[in-house]
Design a protein around this motif. Structure first.
Motif, PDB file in Angstrom:
ATOM      1  N   CYS A  27       0.843  -1.185   0.000  1.00 21.89           N
ATOM      2  CA  CYS A  27       0.000   0.000   0.000  1.00 21.89           C
ATOM      3  C   CYS A  27       0.878   1.234   0.000  1.00 21.89           C
ATOM      4  O   CYS A  27       2.061   1.164   0.292  1.00 21.89           O
ATOM      5  N   LYS A  28       0.302   2.350  -0.348  1.00 11.93           N
ATOM      6  CA  LYS A  28       1.057   3.582  -0.475  1.00 11.93           C
ATOM      7  C   LYS A  28       0.651   4.559   0.621  1.00 11.93           C
ATOM      8  O   LYS A  28      -0.527   4.726   0.924  1.00 11.93           O
ATOM      9  N   LYS A  29       1.632   5.200   1.185  1.00  9.69           N
ATOM     10  CA  LYS A  29       1.398   6.210   2.203  1.00  9.69           C
ATOM     11  C   LYS A  29       1.763   7.579   1.640  1.00  9.69           C
ATOM     12  O   LYS A  29       2.616   7.702   0.767  1.00  9.69           O
ATOM     13  N   ASP A  30       1.126   8.616   2.163  1.00  6.23           N
ATOM     14  CA  ASP A  30       1.467   9.993   1.808  1.00  6.23           C
ATOM     15  C   ASP A  30       1.461  10.228   0.305  1.00  6.23           C
ATOM     16  O   ASP A  30       2.419  10.681  -0.289  1.00  6.23           O
ATOM     17  N   GLY A  31       0.342   9.871  -0.336  1.00 11.11           N
ATOM     18  CA  GLY A  31       0.208  10.140  -1.744  1.00 11.11           C
ATOM     19  C   GLY A  31       1.132   9.317  -2.612  1.00 11.11           C
ATOM     20  O   GLY A  31       1.465   9.707  -3.725  1.00 11.11           O
ATOM     21  N   GLY A  32       1.566   8.167  -2.140  1.00 10.70           N
ATOM     22  CA  GLY A  32       2.389   7.294  -2.950  1.00 10.70           C
ATOM     23  C   GLY A  32       3.871   7.418  -2.711  1.00 10.70           C
ATOM     24  O   GLY A  32       4.662   6.845  -3.451  1.00 10.70           O
ATOM     25  N   VAL A  33       4.303   8.151  -1.685  1.00 13.96           N
ATOM     26  CA  VAL A  33       5.734   8.314  -1.427  1.00 13.96           C
ATOM     27  C   VAL A  33       6.341   7.029  -0.871  1.00 13.96           C
ATOM     28  O   VAL A  33       7.397   6.595  -1.307  1.00 13.96           O
ATOM     29  N   CYS A  34       5.680   6.421   0.087  1.00 13.31           N
ATOM     30  CA  CYS A  34       6.222   5.231   0.757  1.00 13.31           C
ATOM     31  C   CYS A  34       5.316   4.031   0.521  1.00 13.31           C
ATOM     32  O   CYS A  34       4.145   4.170   0.189  1.00 13.31           O
ATOM     33  N   SER A  35       5.877   2.851   0.692  1.00  9.62           N
ATOM     34  CA  SER A  35       5.094   1.622   0.628  1.00  9.62           C
ATOM     35  C   SER A  35       5.078   0.984   1.998  1.00  9.62           C
ATOM     36  O   SER A  35       5.945   1.241   2.826  1.00  9.62           O
ATOM     37  N   CYS A  36       4.076   0.149   2.235  1.00 10.03           N
ATOM     38  CA  CYS A  36       3.993  -0.453   3.567  1.00 10.03           C
ATOM     39  C   CYS A  36       3.460  -1.860   3.495  1.00 10.03           C
ATOM     40  O   CYS A  36       2.835  -2.266   2.518  1.00 10.03           O
ATOM     41  N   ASN A  37       3.743  -2.614   4.526  1.00  8.22           N
ATOM     42  CA  ASN A  37       3.202  -3.941   4.719  1.00  8.22           C
ATOM     43  C   ASN A  37       2.402  -3.908   6.011  1.00  8.22           C
ATOM     44  O   ASN A  37       2.965  -3.840   7.102  1.00  8.22           O
ATOM     45  N   ASN A  38       1.072  -3.907   5.879  1.00  6.58           N
ATOM     46  CA  ASN A  38       0.216  -3.766   7.058  1.00  6.58           C
ATOM     47  C   ASN A  38       0.398  -4.892   8.053  1.00  6.58           C
ATOM     48  O   ASN A  38       0.292  -4.702   9.262  1.00  6.58           O
ATOM     49  N   ASN A  39       0.678  -6.114   7.545  1.00  5.02           N
ATOM     50  CA  ASN A  39       0.815  -7.252   8.444  1.00  5.02           C
ATOM     51  C   ASN A  39       2.027  -7.128   9.352  1.00  5.02           C
ATOM     52  O   ASN A  39       2.064  -7.671  10.443  1.00  5.02           O
ATOM     53  N   LYS A  40       3.043  -6.427   8.891  1.00  4.97           N
ATOM     54  CA  LYS A  40       4.279  -6.290   9.663  1.00  4.97           C
ATOM     55  C   LYS A  40       4.483  -4.893  10.231  1.00  4.97           C
ATOM     56  O   LYS A  40       5.514  -4.615  10.828  1.00  4.97           O
ATOM     57  N   ASN A  41       3.516  -4.002  10.038  1.00  9.90           N
ATOM     58  CA  ASN A  41       3.636  -2.610  10.504  1.00  9.90           C
ATOM     59  C   ASN A  41       4.944  -1.984  10.025  1.00  9.90           C
ATOM     60  O   ASN A  41       5.633  -1.294  10.775  1.00  9.90           O
ATOM     61  N   SER A  42       5.277  -2.274   8.779  1.00 10.33           N
ATOM     62  CA  SER A  42       6.538  -1.819   8.206  1.00 10.33           C
ATOM     63  C   SER A  42       6.286  -0.778   7.124  1.00 10.33           C
ATOM     64  O   SER A  42       5.429  -0.973   6.259  1.00 10.33           O
ATOM     65  N   VAL A  43       7.029   0.324   7.166  1.00  8.46           N
ATOM     66  CA  VAL A  43       6.907   1.381   6.167  1.00  8.46           C
ATOM     67  C   VAL A  43       8.272   1.582   5.506  1.00  8.46           C
ATOM     68  O   VAL A  43       9.272   1.779   6.193  1.00  8.46           O
ATOM     69  N   ASP A  44       8.286   1.525   4.192  1.00  5.92           N
ATOM     70  CA  ASP A  44       9.534   1.646   3.430  1.00  5.92           C
ATOM     71  C   ASP A  44       9.516   2.920   2.603  1.00  5.92           C
ATOM     72  O   ASP A  44       8.744   3.056   1.653  1.00  5.92           O
ATOM     73  N   CYS A  45      10.361   3.881   2.983  1.00 10.89           N
ATOM     74  CA  CYS A  45      10.493   5.147   2.257  1.00 10.89           C
ATOM     75  C   CYS A  45      11.899   5.271   1.668  1.00 10.89           C
ATOM     76  O   CYS A  45      12.388   6.378   1.437  1.00 10.89           O
ATOM     77  N   SER A  46      12.552   4.164   1.444  1.00  9.53           N
ATOM     78  CA  SER A  46      13.933   4.195   0.986  1.00  9.53           C
ATOM     79  C   SER A  46      14.028   4.531  -0.496  1.00  9.53           C
ATOM     80  O   SER A  46      13.120   4.260  -1.280  1.00  9.53           O
ATOM     81  N   SER A  47      15.161   5.150  -0.864  1.00  8.70           N
ATOM     82  CA  SER A  47      15.495   5.447  -2.263  1.00  8.70           C
ATOM     83  C   SER A  47      14.399   6.233  -2.980  1.00  8.70           C
ATOM     84  O   SER A  47      14.013   5.919  -4.103  1.00  8.70           O
ATOM     85  N   LYS A  48      13.899   7.277  -2.322  1.00  8.17           N
ATOM     86  CA  LYS A  48      12.842   8.113  -2.906  1.00  8.17           C
ATOM     87  C   LYS A  48      13.303   9.557  -3.142  1.00  8.17           C
ATOM     88  O   LYS A  48      12.492  10.416  -3.438  1.00  8.17           O
TER      89      LYS A  48
END
Length: 319
Positions: A27-48
């Motif tokens: 899924c995308k957070k903040d208008g598509g800046v970051c991706s996330c995995n809801n099952n792991k409560n993980s947010v990936d904003c790397s290399s953006k």
């Protein structure tokens, strides 16, 4: 009667697969800046190519990846709403300093990556509240000194990376509180073995041979742990007492952090976009953008599910 039974089983299998795919979809957070995995409560904003930390990162996030961006400064309160973080990666950015108190709310943090930045100094007490920290990576920066007591509260620390900096010595008793430490890297620093403030490090290394990767003197290839009082006879001025950033003279947040650069999304759009609900703004289900492959997979699942339903109705009608 075997036909309807098989069709019903197929329907159940396909429905389960569709639900699982939806839950695992990026899924995308903040208008598509970051991706996330809801099952792991993980947010990936790397290399953006980010120059500021995106706003509205969910408060239940436990893993936040911000590595390989263009962050040159942080707000003092950048992580204050993310008290559940256990992992934070900031490596590979352009950070030149850390504001005092930036990690104060991260009492659950276990892993902190800050290597490969441009840090020249650290604020006094910057790690004091990280009482559960297990791994701290500070290598490949430009640290010229360490403030007194910088590691005193990190009693659970097992890994500490300090290699490839500009350290000439460490404060007296710098590592004494690290009773759980199993691995520390100190190599590739210009250790000054002519000054007597190197003696603490020399003695610590000599009595903790199993913990470290070794360190050599800048003036020669001699190991720091072999330095004696005769070798380090000079009473030099330690940079540790002059370059640490005191907590009482921090720059106001309005100066160090320019709100213009903060990525903001209207709250109502953000809630609609993620399926957030009041009052805690936590997502009830992953109503997020999916990748092209995930979208195609979802469409295929829906088509197969529809076919299975028609199949069941066909046999029921015959019956």
């Amino acid at each position: 009667m075997m036909g309807p039974v098989l069709a019903a089983c197929l329907l159940i299998i396909l429905s389960t697969a569709w639900i699982s795919q939806a839950n695992e979809a990026l899924c995308k957070k903040d208008g598509g800046v970051c991706s996330c995995n809801n099952n792991k409560n993980s947010v990936d904003c790397s290399s953006k190519r980010l120059t500021a930390i995106p706003s509205n990162i969910p408060v239940d996030t436990t893993q936040l990846r911000l590595h390989q961006n263009s962050l040159s400064k942080l707000s003092p309160t950048a992580f204050h709403s993310l008290s559940k973080l256990t992992l934070l990666s900031l490596q590979g950015n352009k950070l030149q300093t850390l504001p005092a108190g930036v990690f104060d709310e991260l009492k659950n943090l276990e892993t902190l990556w800050i290597q490969q930045n441009q840090l020249q100094s650290l604020p006094i007490g910057v790690f004091d509240q990280l009482v559960n920290l297990n791994k701290l990576y500070l290598h490949e920066n430009k640290l010229k000194s360490l403030p007194p007591g910088v590691f005193d509260h990190l009693t659970k620390l097992t890994i500490l990376g300090l290699r490839n900096n500009q350290l000439r010595s460490v404060p007296n008793r710098a590592f004494d509180s690290l009773s759980s430490l199993s691995d520390i890297t100190l190599n590739d620093n210009p250790w000054d073995c002519s000054c007597n403030d190197i003696l603490y490090l020399a003695k610590w290394l000599a009595t903790n041979l199993e913990r470290h990767a070794g360190a050599n003197c800048d003036q020669s290839s001699k190991a720091v742990l072999d330095i004696t009082e005769k070798d380090a006879a000079s009473d030099c001025v330690s940079p540790n007492t002059t370059t640490a950033i005191p907590t009482s003279t921090t720059t106001p947040a309005s100066v160090i952090y320019d709100d213009i650069h903060e990525i903001k999304v209207p709250q109502e759009n953000f809630q609609k976009f993620l399926g957030y609900q009041e009052p805690d703004h936590l997502p009830t289900q992953p109503q997020c953008l999916m990748s092209i492959s995930g979208y195609l997979g979802l469409m295929m699942s829906l088509m197969l599910t529809s076919a299975a339903i028609l199949y069941v109705f066909h046999f029921l009608k015959k019956a």
